[in-house]
Design an enzyme around this catalytic site. Structure first.
Site, PDB file in Angstrom:
ATOM      1  N   HIS A   1      -2.099  -7.424   2.388  1.00 43.54           N
ATOM      2  CA  HIS A   1      -3.155  -8.315   1.896  1.00 43.54           C
ATOM      3  C   HIS A   1      -2.657  -9.266   0.809  1.00 43.54           C
ATOM      4  O   HIS A   1      -3.328 -10.241   0.482  1.00 43.54           O
ATOM      5  CB  HIS A   1      -4.371  -7.512   1.413  1.00 43.54           C
ATOM      6  CG  HIS A   1      -4.186  -6.786   0.120  1.00 43.54           C
ATOM      7  ND1 HIS A   1      -3.923  -5.435   0.049  1.00 43.54           N
ATOM      8  CD2 HIS A   1      -4.241  -7.211  -1.170  1.00 43.54           C
ATOM      9  CE1 HIS A   1      -3.830  -5.071  -1.217  1.00 43.54           C
ATOM     10  NE2 HIS A   1      -4.018  -6.133  -1.986  1.00 43.54           N
TER      11      HIS A   1
ATOM     12  N   ASP B   1      -1.549  -1.786   5.744  1.00 42.25           N
ATOM     13  CA  ASP B   1      -1.495  -2.701   4.595  1.00 42.25           C
ATOM     14  C   ASP B   1      -0.107  -2.750   3.964  1.00 42.25           C
ATOM     15  O   ASP B   1       0.027  -2.868   2.752  1.00 42.25           O
ATOM     16  CB  ASP B   1      -2.543  -2.347   3.543  1.00 42.25           C
ATOM     17  CG  ASP B   1      -2.828  -3.526   2.598  1.00 42.25           C
ATOM     18  OD1 ASP B   1      -2.436  -4.664   2.946  1.00 42.25           O
ATOM     19  OD2 ASP B   1      -3.421  -3.314   1.535  1.00 42.25           O
TER      20      ASP B   1
ATOM     21  N   SER C   1      -1.353  -4.858  -6.805  1.00 45.00           N
ATOM     22  CA  SER C   1      -1.155  -4.586  -5.382  1.00 45.00           C
ATOM     23  C   SER C   1       0.276  -4.885  -4.966  1.00 45.00           C
ATOM     24  O   SER C   1       0.799  -5.965  -5.229  1.00 45.00           O
ATOM     25  CB  SER C   1      -2.109  -5.433  -4.538  1.00 45.00           C
ATOM     26  OG  SER C   1      -3.435  -5.008  -4.703  1.00 45.00           O
TER      27      SER C   1
END
Length: 475
Positions: free
Chosen positions: A132, A162, A237
């Site tokens: 992402h 992911d 992230s």
């Protein structure tokens, strides 16, 4: 009042003694002793690790759904309409940007984003991050801890887990991190999270492993998360979760944040899963998953009692697909899978996540309980005819779901839906069966893809949900 005065006097007296020459000498001796043995610190480990953690800045564009105007208003918002001319308050509205006449169901919108990444191969410049972070990116910039900046390109992406692998162009003098065996982690082990929260630059937080094997969060399709209370925030992230040896134990991916801030519940993808997925991306440019070919659910005490199973944890097999790896190995509905390659399986989600990192052709052994007897079966994972696909590869407007053929040309099964995804927003739910699209029957994924290849401005899906048949409209 007297008691207060006495207490303060006693404090003043003790301070006076502390400042006496005798006490000063003792303090100097104590300070010297402390310096000699050094205070515990993460600094030496971090000095070695932080050069392997990078900041990632991306630019790109994505398709966003535009509102569809009621038909009786559409005549006012054409290209020549005074409502859409320079100076009009409606000029930049979605209705004057292709949405007034229904558009094509979406509009390209540019975006900028930031995240983190971890160098896993210094010579080749490979950096692992979250999908992402780099999804839909046209420009990727990587900044090292020493300030150097590089362009990067995508090597492979896997939306289901992911995980993405990018490559720094013309890499020089990079430092790679060492990957730990995440299967050896224990609840209570110390953790250190490193990343680029809110674009502030490299930031370090610490905590412990709060739980292992977390699933059912609807964050990704293959969930087997490490849970930690080390502070993880937006921008972290793709960053590193390391142990006290400075080895990578996970890639920071998500947080549980009801109000948008950190509350001490963060999730990381285990390093063993990262290693398996990125090695496939290097070799194939994508992840080629092997599959068992079963459907199932979690085994709990109620189900165990009803099915007369002498176990409390495991993966309960409810259906075995014809001609699948599981069918060829003799696995049957009603079996309980208790181990994979000799390691305990706690749930169906854990089994799915672990098998989901293994490539086609992997040879595995499964421990089963069948009618109270423990047995072991060996099998080779194959590409099943029931193979699941990401809905975004079929049509961008229904991104965020996984689908598979129901079999016997009876439609397309929605096996999972990400929360807040476009698929969820139009009303798709896990277990739905798509049997038609735009008044055409749908027998399998190939037929659904063929119907949607024309990129219709309006999509009407005929859904079988339980005993009901409903329509979902996307425009």
């Amino acid at each position: 009042m007297k008691k207060t005065t006495l207490a303060m006097s006693a404090l003043a007296l003790s301070l006076g003694l502390a400042l006496s020459p005798l006490s000063a000498t003792a303090a100097e001796t104590s300070s010297s002793a402390m310096t000699a043995q050094q205070m515990p610190s993460l600094a030496p480990m971090l000095e070695k690790v932080m050069p392997s953690v990078v900041s990632i800045n991306v630019e790109g564009s994505t398709t966003v759904n535009t509102p569809r105007m009621p038909r009786n208003f559409q005549q006012f918002f054409g290209d020549d309409s005074p409502f859409c001319q320079d100076g009009s308050p409606f000029q930049n509205s979605p209705f004057c940007q292709g949405g007034g006449n229904g558009g094509n169901g979406g509009q390209q919108q540019k975006f900028m984003a930031l995240g983190s990444g971890v160098i896993i191969d210094a010579a080749k410049g490979y950096v692992v991050t979250n999908n992402h972070v780099v999804d839909n990116a046209s420009v990727i910039k990587v900044q090292l801890s020493d300030g150097r900046k590089f362009d990067a390109k995508v090597v492979g992406k896997d939306p289901r887990s992911d995980i993405a692998l990018i490559q720094i162009q013309n890499p020089k003098n990079l430092t790679a991190i060492k990957l730990a065996d995440s299967d050896a982690l224990r609840v209570g082990d110390y953790t250190v999270a490193i990343g680029n929260p809110f674009g502030l630059g490299e930031t370090v937080t610490s905590g412990i492993v709060s739980a292992l094997g977390r699933s059912g969060l609807n964050v990704e399709n293959y969930e087997n998360f490490i849970q930690t209370d080390a502070a993880i925030n937006r921008g972290n992230s793709g960053g590193a979760l390391v142990n006290l040896n400075g080895e990578l134990i996970g890639i920071n991916t998500a947080i549980l944040a009801p109000d948008g801030g950190n509350i001490g519940i963060g999730f990381a993808i285990p390093s063993n899963m990262v290693k398996n997925l990125t090695s496939q991306m290097v070799e194939y440019g994508q992840v080629k998953r092997g599959e068992l070919g079963i459907m199932g659910t979690e085994l709990n005490s109620e189900l165990a009692k009803a099915m007369k199973v002498d176990a409390q944890r495991g993966a309960f097999v409810s259906q075995v697909m014809p001609n699948s790896s599981a069918a060829k190995a003799g696995i049957k509905a009603g079996d309980v899978i208790t181990s994979l390659n000799g390691k305990p399986i706690s749930s169906f989600a854990a089994l799915r996540a672990q098998v989901g990192t293994m490539p086609v052709g992997s040879k595995i052994s499964l421990g089963l309980l069948r009618e109270g007897k423990a047995i072991t079966v060996n099998l080779e994972l194959q590409q099943s005819s029931q193979s699941q696909v990401d809905s975004s590869t079929i049509f961008s407007g229904i991104e965020g779901a996984e689908m598979s053929n129901k079999g016997q040309d009876k439609g397309v099964v929605v096996s999972s839906v990400k929360a807040n995804s476009p698929a969820a927003q139009i009303g798709l739910k896990k277990g739905d069966v798509i049997i038609g699209a735009n008044q055409q029957p749908v027998k399998n994924i190939a037929e659904l893809r063929k119907i949607l290849d024309s990129k219709p401005s309006v999509l009407a899906l005929n859904i079988q949900r339980g005993d009901s048949s409903i329509y979902l409209l996307m425009q």
